[in-house]
Design a protein around this motif. Structure first.
Motif, PDB file in Angstrom:
ATOM      1  N   ARG A   1     -39.575  18.682 -21.858  1.00  0.00           N
ATOM      2  CA  ARG A   1     -39.235  17.764 -22.136  1.00  0.00           C
ATOM      3  C   ARG A   1     -39.249  17.770 -23.887  1.00  0.00           C
ATOM      4  NH1 ARG A   1     -42.532  13.020 -19.811  1.00  0.00           N
ATOM      5  NH2 ARG A   1     -40.946  11.818 -20.954  1.00  0.00           N
TER       6      ARG A   1
ATOM      7  N   GLY B   1     -22.729  21.623 -31.018  1.00  0.00           N
ATOM      8  CA  GLY B   1     -22.929  21.794 -29.363  1.00  0.00           C
ATOM      9  C   GLY B   1     -24.120  20.955 -28.901  1.00  0.00           C
ATOM     10  N   LEU B   2     -25.295  21.143 -29.513  1.00  0.00           N
ATOM     11  CA  LEU B   2     -26.352  20.222 -29.163  1.00  0.00           C
ATOM     12  C   LEU B   2     -26.400  18.820 -29.261  1.00  0.00           C
ATOM     13  CD1 LEU B   2     -29.128  21.266 -28.005  1.00  0.00           C
ATOM     14  CD2 LEU B   2     -27.699  23.060 -28.985  1.00  0.00           C
TER      15      LEU B   2
ATOM     16  N   GLY C   1     -23.591  17.295 -28.932  1.00  0.00           N
ATOM     17  CA  GLY C   1     -22.723  16.674 -27.796  1.00  0.00           C
ATOM     18  C   GLY C   1     -23.407  16.824 -26.379  1.00  0.00           C
ATOM     19  N   ILE C   2     -24.324  17.834 -26.364  1.00  0.00           N
ATOM     20  CA  ILE C   2     -25.183  17.966 -25.046  1.00  0.00           C
ATOM     21  C   ILE C   2     -26.233  16.617 -25.072  1.00  0.00           C
ATOM     22  CG2 ILE C   2     -27.334  19.422 -24.204  1.00  0.00           C
ATOM     23  CD1 ILE C   2     -25.642  21.916 -25.207  1.00  0.00           C
TER      24      ILE C   2
ATOM     25  N   THR D   1     -20.035   3.232 -19.800  1.00  0.00           N
ATOM     26  CA  THR D   1     -21.242   4.378 -20.254  1.00  0.00           C
ATOM     27  C   THR D   1     -21.673   3.897 -21.321  1.00  0.00           C
ATOM     28  OG1 THR D   1     -19.513   5.909 -19.624  1.00  0.00           O
ATOM     29  CG2 THR D   1     -21.483   6.557 -20.494  1.00  0.00           C
ATOM     30  N   HIS D   2     -23.040   4.074 -21.440  1.00  0.00           N
ATOM     31  CA  HIS D   2     -23.851   3.853 -22.700  1.00  0.00           C
ATOM     32  C   HIS D   2     -24.399   5.066 -22.992  1.00  0.00           C
ATOM     33  CE1 HIS D   2     -26.748   2.641 -19.362  1.00  0.00           C
ATOM     34  NE2 HIS D   2     -27.590   3.076 -20.338  1.00  0.00           N
TER      35      HIS D   2
ATOM     36  N   PHE E   1     -36.579  12.707 -23.741  1.00  0.00           N
ATOM     37  CA  PHE E   1     -37.147  14.173 -24.171  1.00  0.00           C
ATOM     38  C   PHE E   1     -36.710  14.267 -25.954  1.00  0.00           C
ATOM     39  CE2 PHE E   1     -32.758  16.675 -24.295  1.00  0.00           C
ATOM     40  CZ  PHE E   1     -32.054  15.562 -24.007  1.00  0.00           C
TER      41      PHE E   1
ATOM     42  N   THR F   1     -25.536  13.938 -26.393  1.00  0.00           N
ATOM     43  CA  THR F   1     -24.713  12.882 -26.037  1.00  0.00           C
ATOM     44  C   THR F   1     -24.280  12.731 -24.271  1.00  0.00           C
ATOM     45  OG1 THR F   1     -23.562  12.929 -28.252  1.00  0.00           O
ATOM     46  CG2 THR F   1     -22.367  11.635 -26.358  1.00  0.00           C
ATOM     47  N   GLY F   2     -24.090  13.676 -24.035  1.00  0.00           N
ATOM     48  CA  GLY F   2     -23.722  13.873 -22.684  1.00  0.00           C
ATOM     49  C   GLY F   2     -24.907  13.625 -21.769  1.00  0.00           C
ATOM     50  N   ALA F   3     -26.125  13.994 -22.100  1.00  0.00           N
ATOM     51  CA  ALA F   3     -27.527  13.957 -21.274  1.00  0.00           C
ATOM     52  C   ALA F   3     -27.830  12.236 -21.405  1.00  0.00           C
ATOM     53  CB  ALA F   3     -28.431  14.557 -22.083  1.00  0.00           C
TER      54      ALA F   3
ATOM     55  N   MET G   1     -25.662  10.083 -21.770  1.00  0.00           N
ATOM     56  CA  MET G   1     -24.313   9.288 -20.928  1.00  0.00           C
ATOM     57  C   MET G   1     -24.851   9.361 -19.465  1.00  0.00           C
ATOM     58  SD  MET G   1     -21.192  10.652 -22.921  1.00  0.00           S
ATOM     59  CE  MET G   1     -19.761  10.211 -21.836  1.00  0.00           C
ATOM     60  N   HIS G   2     -25.633  10.215 -18.986  1.00  0.00           N
ATOM     61  CA  HIS G   2     -26.197  10.575 -17.672  1.00  0.00           C
ATOM     62  C   HIS G   2     -27.570  10.249 -17.518  1.00  0.00           C
ATOM     63  CE1 HIS G   2     -22.426  12.052 -16.146  1.00  0.00           C
ATOM     64  NE2 HIS G   2     -22.190  12.378 -17.186  1.00  0.00           N
ATOM     65  N   GLY G   3     -28.103   9.142 -18.255  1.00  0.00           N
ATOM     66  CA  GLY G   3     -29.527   8.574 -17.852  1.00  0.00           C
ATOM     67  C   GLY G   3     -30.416   9.156 -18.583  1.00  0.00           C
ATOM     68  N   LEU G   4     -30.368  10.124 -19.403  1.00  0.00           N
ATOM     69  CA  LEU G   4     -31.758  10.620 -20.242  1.00  0.00           C
ATOM     70  C   LEU G   4     -31.727   9.847 -21.674  1.00  0.00           C
ATOM     71  CD1 LEU G   4     -31.706  14.190 -19.607  1.00  0.00           C
ATOM     72  CD2 LEU G   4     -32.783  12.361 -18.207  1.00  0.00           C
TER      73      LEU G   4
END
Lengths: 343, 345
Positions: free
Chosen positions: B72, B82-83, B85-86, B129-130, B45, B88-90, B92-95
């Motif tokens: 997307r 914030g974004l 980090g968001i 984690t990647h 995305f 980064t988190g996304a 880390m969870h497959g996006l």
């Protein structure tokens, strides 16, 4: 005697209905989890002076009901992030004790291979996804996990533990704004223990402006709860999780708690002058573990004998886990260079 | 700034050379890379401030929101930390997020998430984690951009373990490096330069990757090695062109990736020519120029026939006014003078 931050809950005086909502097994399980965290933390604290756990610990003693109550509302497949005070979140989410202690002892088989230490406990097999030692650092990351869950159409929920001081960081409000904007499936669980290291809340945030109300102003469903009451915490977080799972968006739960020990390391440091030791004693009278045990004993959901069995079981587990950690291999120089990049 | 676009266009089209194969503009090449990536992988995305507005990141994201839909390809609140980090988190969870910024200056707001989190997570959790995150931004210059809208901050980030940093300089590389960055499982920062974005070049259709971590020779010669990336290298190459009548020839090494740095091509060229001019769009001290010079000094000092020379920005913030700017930025003449000094040394 100066008690700046008095306990504001009502102990377990009005918990009869809450008790009836759960099976005795479940109620006992909550107690077992809290007792286990308490005993593990005490064992870590007792051995800390031996200097074999070369890691900066942040004990969660006094805050067990928050960890256990919140995690009891999450499924294993839900993801959890937290800040530097990791032990309670990790254990309550189901993180492996041996992996935790091996990490404390800087062993190769620690849960982060001795790369993270006590501030970076994780166990992805149970959804304990990670943490940040930068205050509020994990808050946007957990929000990103929620974005991923939403974009993939998954059923999971993201949750992040943050402290009162994290709400002084801009990234928290940037995250809350975005989560509310996108209706993300996330629960922000704020453990307000009134202190940032030694600095009290009153020196950091204006008097009378409550944290959970700020979150509400950002468009989140937001509540405040007695963080020493595991059933109350569980109820508030379960409602927030249900909202997240049904597409109603993010929630914020402020749990008022109190840490009985110093910010970091072993022991209470109240005599250094930043808080009155009487304040600690005051909160210890509202112990989340003992108070709940008394409730269950009174409601005939727990017997003295069952409690003794639990103590023994926990003690055996802790001894075995320490033995495991202390006899585990150290990393070698070669281990330093792995995972510099991901292939 | 419509007149600024016109100025860049006039600079770039003046010496437009005919090329073999299909020709695209730099921004079209990037747009095609993003289109292909979005079509290929539902986990990709694209987001950024103004990503779907009329200017759409200089045209790089034009039409993507219409084609792939708002979930997307979406505009963001003004929350860089914030974004990041968001994202980064996304990741880390497959996006596979591609977070776009009009200027790198705004990444300075996000250093906590870039340096403390995105860069370190994979190592810190022992490889569990990647973080396949792409952060794209375009270095500005000129028309009053000044100290806070023109910064080239690649040097600041070069010493951060866990990051990859690429700086394309042709439409071909821009597309191939964007696709490689999106496919990469590490956080990759792409720094474009606005003054390169109106050039045209041969760009193959379909998906291809330019390997991250590999430099390329733009020219081969014998008198010196000119090493760098992006607009700084383009300027040095123009200077070299103007000196060809004097019989000067050089290796022109486009590093393309700054991290991990292609030591092999640097050393191979300098061992051959014995003279090194290192150029960068950022500050000369403590950054890209300094690191490349150190690689040479540590590995092949005996090959050097002259002291290493570097051309970057002076140790000053960028002035906003155009008169001061002329003195601040290296020009083609600065590059020519540096080449001649190096050969005379």
């Amino acid at each position: 005697m100066v008690i700046k931050f008095p306990y504001q809950g009502s102990d377990f005086t009005a918990c009869g209905d809450l008790v009836k909502q759960h099976t005795p097994e479940f109620l006992r399980q909550l107690f077992y989890q809290m007792l286990r965290i308490r005993r593990i933390e005490e064992a870590v604290e007792n051995k800390y002076h031996q200097d074999q756990m070369k890691t900066p610990i942040h004990l969660v003693i006094g805050q067990e009901a928050a960890s256990v109550g919140a995690c009891s509302a999450l499924k294993k497949s839900d993801v959890l992030y937290c800040g530097h005070r990791t032990h309670g979140a990790y254990l309550a989410k189901g993180g492996d004790l041996k992996g935790m202690l091996s990490e404390f002892f800087c062993r190769l088989n620690g849960c982060a291979g001795s790369r993270g230490g006590s501030m970076h406990l994780m166990d992805k097999s149970v959804g304990m996804a990670g943490s940040s030692a930068i205050v509020a650092g994990a808050v946007p990351i957990a929000t990103g996990a929620a974005l991923s869950i939403q974009m993939k159409g998954e059923e999971h929920v993201s949750c992040v533990f943050l402290g009162d001081a994290a709400t002084e960081e801009g990234a928290v409000w940037e995250s809350l704004n975005f989560a509310a904007l996108k209706k993300l499936p996330i629960v922000y669980f704020c453990e307000n223990n009134f202190f940032s290291v030694c600095t009290p809340l009153e020196e950091r945030q204006p008097d009378g402006v409550e944290i959970y109300k700020k979150a509400a102003a950002f468009g989140l469903h937001s509540v405040q709860v007695d963080g020493s009451n595991v059933l109350a915490v569980r109820q508030a977080v379960a409602a927030a999780v249900a909202r997240a799972r049904s597409g109603e968006g993010p929630s914020f739960v402020e749990a008022q708690v109190y840490r009985w020990r110093g910010h970091g390391g072993a022991g209470d440091d109240s005599d250094s002058g930043y808080r009155d030791p009487a304040e600690v004693a005051h909160w210890q009278k509202h112990c989340p573990v003992d108070g709940y045990a008394d409730l269950l004993l009174g409601e005939k959901r727990l017997s003295v004998q069952q409690r003794e069995v639990m103590e023994q079981q926990i003690n055996d587990e802790i001894n075995a886990a320490f033995q495991h950690a202390e006899s585990s291999p150290n990393p070698t120089e070669e281990d330093l260079y792995t995972h510099a990049y991901c292939n | 700034m419509p007149w600024s676009d016109a100025f860049i266009a006039s600079q770039q089209t003046a010496d437009r050379q005919p090329v073999a194969g299909r020709e695209l503009s730099y921004t079209e090449a990037l747009n095609e890379a993003l289109t292909l990536a979005l079509a290929l992988d539902p986990n990709v995305f694209v987001l950024g401030q103004g990503i779907d507005d009329p200017s759409s990141m200089f045209g790089v994201t034009k039409g993507l929101a219409e084609q792939f839909g708002a979930p997307r390809v979406f505009d963001t609140p003004l929350s860089e930390e914030g974004l990041t980090g968001i994202c980064t988190g996304a990741a880390m969870h497959g996006l596979r997020p591609v977070y776009c910024h009009n200027r790198p200056d705004f990444l300075l707001l996000a250093f906590n998430q870039i340096v403390n989190h995105a860069a370190k997570t994979h190592y810190m959790d022992n490889g569990q984690t990647h973080v396949p995150l792409v952060i794209w931004s375009a270095i500005g210059r000129g028309w009053g951009s000044g100290a806070q809208h023109s910064q080239a901050i690649q040097g600041l980030l070069m010493s951060v373990p866990g990051l990859k940093i690429v700086m394309p300089s042709t439409p071909y590389d821009a597309k191939g490096l964007m696709l490689a960055a999106i496919a990469d499982n590490n956080p990759v920062l792409i720094f474009e330069h606005r003054w390169l974005m109106k050039q045209y070049g041969a760009v193959p259709e379909g998906i291809y990757e330019v390997p991250i971590g590999k430099g390329v020779y733009r020219e081969r010669g014998s008198d010196l090695s000119i090493i760098g990336t992006s607009h700084a290298l383009a300027l040095a190459q123009q200077a070299l062109g103007s000196l060809k009548t004097q019989g000067i020839s050089a290796d022109v090494v486009d590093l393309r990736t700054l991290k991990p740095l292609d030591h092999q091509i640097i050393l191979e060229s300098v061992k051959k020519t014995g003279r090194a001019l290192i150029v960068d769009t950022g500050w000369a001290i403590g950054g890209v120029c300094a690191e490349v010079a150190c690689v040479i000094a540590e590995n092949c000092p005996q090959s050097l026939k002259a002291p290493i020379k570097r051309v970057g920005l002076p140790d000053l913030p960028t002035p906003a006014g155009d008169t001061l700017e002329q003195y601040y930025y290296p020009s083609q003449q600065t590059m020519s003078a540096a080449i001649l000094e190096l050969l005379e040394a």
